[in-house]
Scaffold this motif. Structure first.
Motif: not given
Length: 283
Positions: A92-99
């Motif tokens: 979820h934390t990585a998805n802050f960027i990848f989204s």
């Protein structure tokens, strides 16, 4: 590595509102915004996108380790540490960027619709940039999570080794669970400090809750007893069950000079006698 063109950063700036709206929608759909208020999510995305645009204009977008990217890295480190302590998952934390990839790629397709070569070049540059930022976020999150786990383990160790004052001059330390090197160190530090603070002369170590006693556990116990004696106090080990007694005999462990009792009650009775006290039933 491909460089991020000024036309790309200009497009990001001029379409910032649309980028943010789609980015936030992707974050909510993926669950990466769980536990965040809409206001907090809007603040974080707006602040970070602004930092990315500024850093990309002033620095090298192909290498975020430079000084020009300090502000963006510091933002992500603070975000990752906060989310690690709040119980977020790493993906979820990585998805802050990848989204951010999908809305940003859509913007590039519109910006370079008539120039396929430049579009491919800028798509690759953007991918490399977001991947670097995502990896930095993940590394910081994992490090923060490990620090949280380590701190919790230390707190559990302290909670699992309480030093109890049974009587004036008599302390007891009930041990529960496996006794290893780390726990032995915590036991010695807490028990020795309590001996100093209370001036106690007798310490009881109760191993009723210790599942097994092997050579290593016995060595840890011997070290603790030796340290207690160096402080001028006596030590009694209680909770020596028949199975543990048999194990000690089979291992050939030398516990000579160490007083042992089957249970804590017997150990306390011995400690009281050593202190010149007698317990009798009230008439």
């Amino acid at each position: 590595m491909a460089a991020l063109a000024r036309q790309t950063t200009d497009a990001m700036g001029s379409h910032e509102a649309a980028l943010l709206a789609e980015w936030r929608a992707n974050l909510e759909a993926s669950g990466a915004a769980r536990g965040l208020s809409p206001e907090e999510l809007a603040r974080q995305t707006a602040e970070f996108l602004g930092l990315v645009i500024t850093c990309a204009v002033n620095g090298d977008a192909s290498n975020i380790s430079g000084a020009d990217w300090d502000s963006a890295r510091q933002f992500l480190e603070k975000l990752s540490r906060t989310r690690a302590t709040q119980g977020f998952e790493s993906h979820h934390t990585a998805n802050f960027i990848f989204s951010l990839k999908r809305p940003l790629f859509a913007l590039l397709q519109r910006t370079y619709a008539t120039d396929p070569a430049t579009l491919a070049d800028q798509m690759w540059a953007t991918t490399e940039l977001l991947d670097q930022l995502g990896m930095h976020t993940t590394r910081t999150f994992q490090k923060s999570r490990e620090e949280v786990i380590k701190r919790q383990q230390e707190e559990l160790l302290e909670l699992s080794t309480p030093v109890v004052k049974l009587w004036d001059g008599v302390l007891a330390l009930p041990m529960i669970g496996t006794l290893d090197s780390q726990r032995t160190q915590v036991v010695m530090e807490s028990l020795l400090q309590r001996i100093v603070d209370t001036g106690s002369e007798i310490a009881i170590i109760d191993i009723t809750g210790v599942p097994t006693v092997d050579t290593l556990v016995a060595q840890h116990l011997l070290k603790t007893v030796t340290a207690i004696r160096l402080m001028g106090a006596d030590c009694i080990i209680s909770g020596v069950r028949p199975q543990i007694a048999q194990t000690i005999v089979h291992l050939g462990l030398d516990l000579q000079g160490i007083v042992t009792k089957a249970n804590l009650a017997d150990a306390l009775a011995l400690a009281l006698r050593r202190s010149g006290l007698t317990v009798v039933k009230a008439s």
